[in-house]
Design a protein around this motif. Structure first.
Motif, PDB file in Angstrom:
ATOM      1  N   LYS A  78      59.747  13.996  35.403  1.00 51.39           N
ATOM      2  CA  LYS A  78      58.679  14.793  34.793  1.00 51.39           C
ATOM      3  C   LYS A  78      58.770  16.244  35.266  1.00 51.39           C
ATOM      4  CE  LYS A  78      55.308  11.093  33.996  1.00 51.39           C
ATOM      5  NZ  LYS A  78      53.937  10.594  34.289  1.00 51.39           N
ATOM      6  N   LYS A  79      59.019  16.432  36.560  1.00 52.58           N
ATOM      7  CA  LYS A  79      59.173  17.787  37.097  1.00 52.58           C
ATOM      8  C   LYS A  79      60.436  18.448  36.546  1.00 52.58           C
ATOM      9  CE  LYS A  79      56.659  17.046  41.428  1.00 52.58           C
ATOM     10  NZ  LYS A  79      56.734  17.065  42.918  1.00 52.58           N
ATOM     11  N   VAL A  80      61.486  17.649  36.410  1.00 50.00           N
ATOM     12  CA  VAL A  80      62.728  18.175  35.846  1.00 50.00           C
ATOM     13  C   VAL A  80      62.489  18.675  34.431  1.00 50.00           C
ATOM     14  CG1 VAL A  80      65.041  17.580  35.050  1.00 50.00           C
ATOM     15  CG2 VAL A  80      64.257  16.782  37.279  1.00 50.00           C
ATOM     16  N   ALA A  81      61.767  17.894  33.646  1.00 46.19           N
ATOM     17  CA  ALA A  81      61.491  18.275  32.259  1.00 46.19           C
ATOM     18  C   ALA A  81      60.698  19.576  32.189  1.00 46.19           C
ATOM     19  CB  ALA A  81      60.731  17.156  31.552  1.00 46.19           C
ATOM     20  N   VAL A  82      59.747  19.751  33.100  1.00 49.66           N
ATOM     21  CA  VAL A  82      58.950  20.985  33.132  1.00 49.66           C
ATOM     22  C   VAL A  82      59.831  22.186  33.436  1.00 49.66           C
ATOM     23  CG1 VAL A  82      57.136  22.210  34.388  1.00 49.66           C
ATOM     24  CG2 VAL A  82      56.783  19.821  33.724  1.00 49.66           C
ATOM     25  N   GLU A  83      60.715  22.029  34.427  1.00 49.72           N
ATOM     26  CA  GLU A  83      61.581  23.139  34.820  1.00 49.72           C
ATOM     27  C   GLU A  83      62.580  23.479  33.718  1.00 49.72           C
ATOM     28  OE1 GLU A  83      61.333  24.935  38.059  1.00 49.72           O
ATOM     29  OE2 GLU A  83      59.452  24.002  37.453  1.00 49.72           O
ATOM     30  N   ILE A  84      63.105  22.457  33.062  1.00 51.55           N
ATOM     31  CA  ILE A  84      64.067  22.695  31.980  1.00 51.55           C
ATOM     32  C   ILE A  84      63.392  23.404  30.810  1.00 51.55           C
ATOM     33  CG2 ILE A  84      65.434  21.565  30.187  1.00 51.55           C
ATOM     34  CD1 ILE A  84      66.324  19.543  32.256  1.00 51.55           C
ATOM     35  N   LYS A  85      62.173  23.000  30.491  1.00 50.30           N
ATOM     36  CA  LYS A  85      61.442  23.673  29.411  1.00 50.30           C
ATOM     37  C   LYS A  85      61.238  25.143  29.746  1.00 50.30           C
ATOM     38  CE  LYS A  85      57.182  23.554  26.687  1.00 50.30           C
ATOM     39  NZ  LYS A  85      55.868  22.891  26.470  1.00 50.30           N
ATOM     40  N   ALA A  86      60.859  25.423  30.998  1.00 51.18           N
ATOM     41  CA  ALA A  86      60.672  26.817  31.421  1.00 51.18           C
ATOM     42  C   ALA A  86      61.999  27.575  31.337  1.00 51.18           C
ATOM     43  CB  ALA A  86      60.124  26.858  32.842  1.00 51.18           C
ATOM     44  N   ALA A  87      63.085  26.926  31.757  1.00 52.24           N
ATOM     45  CA  ALA A  87      64.406  27.566  31.697  1.00 52.24           C
ATOM     46  C   ALA A  87      64.764  27.934  30.270  1.00 52.24           C
ATOM     47  CB  ALA A  87      65.465  26.638  32.295  1.00 52.24           C
ATOM     48  N   GLU A  88      64.483  27.033  29.333  1.00 51.13           N
ATOM     49  CA  GLU A  88      64.788  27.306  27.927  1.00 51.13           C
ATOM     50  C   GLU A  88      63.969  28.483  27.408  1.00 51.13           C
ATOM     51  OE1 GLU A  88      66.139  23.222  25.804  1.00 51.13           O
ATOM     52  OE2 GLU A  88      64.048  23.272  26.462  1.00 51.13           O
ATOM     53  N   GLU A  89      62.709  28.549  27.781  1.00 46.85           N
ATOM     54  CA  GLU A  89      61.850  29.646  27.326  1.00 46.85           C
ATOM     55  C   GLU A  89      62.341  30.985  27.866  1.00 46.85           C
ATOM     56  OE1 GLU A  89      57.994  28.450  28.614  1.00 46.85           O
ATOM     57  OE2 GLU A  89      57.701  27.013  26.968  1.00 46.85           O
ATOM     58  N   PHE A  90      62.726  31.009  29.141  1.00 51.36           N
ATOM     59  CA  PHE A  90      63.207  32.254  29.734  1.00 51.36           C
ATOM     60  C   PHE A  90      64.561  32.652  29.128  1.00 51.36           C
ATOM     61  CE2 PHE A  90      60.514  30.982  33.543  1.00 51.36           C
ATOM     62  CZ  PHE A  90      59.518  31.884  33.250  1.00 51.36           C
ATOM     63  N   ALA A  91      65.404  31.663  28.848  1.00 50.42           N
ATOM     64  CA  ALA A  91      66.692  31.961  28.222  1.00 50.42           C
ATOM     65  C   ALA A  91      66.491  32.553  26.828  1.00 50.42           C
ATOM     66  CB  ALA A  91      67.538  30.691  28.140  1.00 50.42           C
ATOM     67  N   ASP A  92      65.529  32.029  26.104  1.00 53.77           N
ATOM     68  CA  ASP A  92      65.234  32.570  24.769  1.00 53.77           C
ATOM     69  C   ASP A  92      64.734  34.018  24.864  1.00 53.77           C
ATOM     70  OD1 ASP A  92      65.989  30.263  23.491  1.00 53.77           O
ATOM     71  OD2 ASP A  92      63.960  29.439  23.362  1.00 53.77           O
ATOM     72  N   LYS A  93      63.941  34.308  25.880  1.00 53.44           N
ATOM     73  CA  LYS A  93      63.450  35.677  26.063  1.00 53.44           C
ATOM     74  C   LYS A  93      64.610  36.621  26.402  1.00 53.44           C
ATOM     75  CE  LYS A  93      58.709  34.510  27.419  1.00 53.44           C
ATOM     76  NZ  LYS A  93      57.676  34.566  28.469  1.00 53.44           N
ATOM     77  N   ALA A  94      65.531  36.142  27.232  1.00 54.08           N
ATOM     78  CA  ALA A  94      66.708  36.958  27.551  1.00 54.08           C
ATOM     79  C   ALA A  94      67.540  37.210  26.302  1.00 54.08           C
ATOM     80  CB  ALA A  94      67.550  36.259  28.621  1.00 54.08           C
ATOM     81  N   ALA A  95      67.692  36.171  25.473  1.00 58.17           N
ATOM     82  CA  ALA A  95      68.473  36.305  24.246  1.00 58.17           C
ATOM     83  C   ALA A  95      67.806  37.250  23.254  1.00 58.17           C
ATOM     84  CB  ALA A  95      68.675  34.931  23.608  1.00 58.17           C
ATOM     85  N   ALA A  96      66.475  37.268  23.236  1.00 54.96           N
ATOM     86  CA  ALA A  96      65.762  38.176  22.332  1.00 54.96           C
ATOM     87  C   ALA A  96      66.006  39.628  22.714  1.00 54.96           C
ATOM     88  CB  ALA A  96      64.268  37.866  22.353  1.00 54.96           C
ATOM     89  N   ILE A  97      66.164  39.881  24.009  1.00 60.13           N
ATOM     90  CA  ILE A  97      66.429  41.243  24.489  1.00 60.13           C
ATOM     91  C   ILE A  97      67.895  41.609  24.283  1.00 60.13           C
ATOM     92  CG2 ILE A  97      66.473  42.716  26.546  1.00 60.13           C
ATOM     93  CD1 ILE A  97      64.113  41.037  27.613  1.00 60.13           C
ATOM     94  N   SER A  98      68.775  40.638  24.523  1.00 63.07           N
ATOM     95  CA  SER A  98      70.223  40.902  24.436  1.00 63.07           C
ATOM     96  C   SER A  98      70.907  39.829  23.592  1.00 63.07           C
ATOM     97  CB  SER A  98      70.831  40.939  25.843  1.00 63.07           C
ATOM     98  OG  SER A  98      72.205  41.206  25.793  1.00 63.07           O
ATOM     99  N   PRO A  99      70.808  39.929  22.273  1.00 60.18           N
ATOM    100  CA  PRO A  99      71.454  38.937  21.403  1.00 60.18           C
ATOM    101  C   PRO A  99      72.981  39.045  21.472  1.00 60.18           C
ATOM    102  CG  PRO A  99      70.550  40.735  20.109  1.00 60.18           C
ATOM    103  CD  PRO A  99      70.084  40.960  21.512  1.00 60.18           C
ATOM    104  N   ASP A 100      73.645  37.968  21.120  1.00 60.39           N
ATOM    105  CA  ASP A 100      75.112  37.923  21.147  1.00 60.39           C
ATOM    106  C   ASP A 100      75.663  38.313  22.512  1.00 60.39           C
ATOM    107  OD1 ASP A 100      75.328  37.054  18.531  1.00 60.39           O
ATOM    108  OD2 ASP A 100      75.345  39.094  17.726  1.00 60.39           O
TER     109      ASP A 100
END
Length: 340
Positions: A78-100
């Motif tokens: 359950k904790k792993v799932a929470v951390e992975i979800k947060a990781a995905e959200e932060f990765a998406d934010k990084a990608a929005a700033i720097s696509p490709d």
């Protein structure tokens, strides 16, 4: 004349130390916290930076990477799932700033690997095509990115291992990525530069006893274990303000420092730790920023109003030089003292 030159040099040194931006200071602090395994504090530091540096992808990237990495040490799904979800959200934010961005595609693949490790029966087959596609996209965007190449090989090797296939072709391909790591130069000390130590560990499992691989292994082991420089200043005249430190090698002396840190003062003393310092020759300069204005202040005659010093505590008869302040880092940590 010597006095005037010395004053001018001190001024330049203070400006170099002070030239570190708030972003650089914050990122350095966050990386230091990570090196000390203070992951929650490091994550908080990266998040604060991201809120200010809204056009910089690096804080969100490191947040996502940190979150994903910590899951490999967790047993609670359950904790792993929470951390992975947060990781995905932060990765998406990084990608929005720097696509490709090649590094962000590697990051997304790495997060998928964390999801597969969490639940291989559910996620293994469904996420494998996407993960491979992420690595392939990263390679297409930047063929020199070693993390993209080694990540793809390691992922394919995992599948081959699962089906009891011969791993030697994958080991050979993975070994070839060491050269990519050796030739890779990050855009700054805050840009991605990880992965080589993991590749060397996997090559051990391949049974590689090649002399070059052993040399690489030794180099990485020293870096992972880390050499720590502890720098103490025991005689600060006031607890007001902070001490500012700058680490140089011969090539960077009096230019942009390799590392810079700020220390609080307590009872007339202050200290810092510089982590994971590679063997070599270095010099450290520090000064007392008594009013915390990011600069060394001067009186009307052009002399420093605030104390400063350098390693070896030399008596200066001219401008500071690297040779009179240098010290050698070999294979063990050091305690250094600078006196004002």
């Amino acid at each position: 004349m010597i006095r005037l030159v010395t004053v001018l040099v001190i001024f330049l040194v203070s400006q170099v130390i002070a030239s570190q931006t708030k972003f650089e200071q914050g990122m350095q602090k966050a990386f230091t916290l990570m090196a000390q395994n203070k992951n929650d504090e490091a994550a908080n530091a990266f998040e604060r930076i991201a809120q200010v540096e809204t056009d910089n992808w690096l804080p969100y990237y490191n947040l996502a990477l940190l979150k994903a990495r910590t899951t490999f040490q967790m047993a609670d799904k359950k904790k792993v799932a929470v951390e992975i979800k947060a990781a995905e959200e932060f990765a998406d934010k990084a990608a929005a700033i720097s696509p490709d961005n090649s590094e962000i595609y590697v990051l997304k693949a790495f997060i998928n690997v964390a999801k597969i490790v969490m639940d291989p029966m559910t996620n293994g087959a469904s996420l494998s095509p996407e993960t491979i596609a992420f690595y392939q996209k990263a390679i297409a965007l930047d063929k020199s990115n070693p993390r993209a190449h080694s990540g793809l090989v390691e992922f394919e090797m995992g599948g081959a291992r699962y089906f009891n296939q011969d791993l030697s072709p994958y080991c050979k391909r993975l070994k070839a990525t060491i050269a990519l790591y050796d030739n890779f130069k990050p855009a700054s000390k805050f840009h991605p530069n990880w992965g080589k130590e993991w590749v060397v560990g996997v090559l051990k499992e391949c049974g590689s006893d090649d002399e070059a691989a052993e040399e690489v292994d030794q180099e990485v082991t020293e870096k992972v274990e880390g050499i720590i420089l502890t720098v103490n200043v025991p005689n600060v005249t006031s607890d007001k303000g902070v001490l500012r430190f700058a680490l140089y090698d011969k090539a960077t002396f009096m230019k942009t420092p390799l590392d810079g840190q700020v220390a609080k003062i307590k009872d007339g003393a202050a200290s810092i730790e510089l982590n994971n310092v590679a063997p070599g020759e270095y010099a450290i300069i520090c000064y007392h920023d008594g009013n915390n204005n990011d600069a060394l202040d001067y009186d009307e005659n052009g002399m420093p109003k605030e104390d400063w010093g350098m390693t070896n505590n030399p008596v200066l008869m001219g401008p500071p030089t690297f040779d009179i302040a240098k010290f050698t880092v070999e294979n063990k940590s050091l305690d250094l003292t600078i006196k004002f």
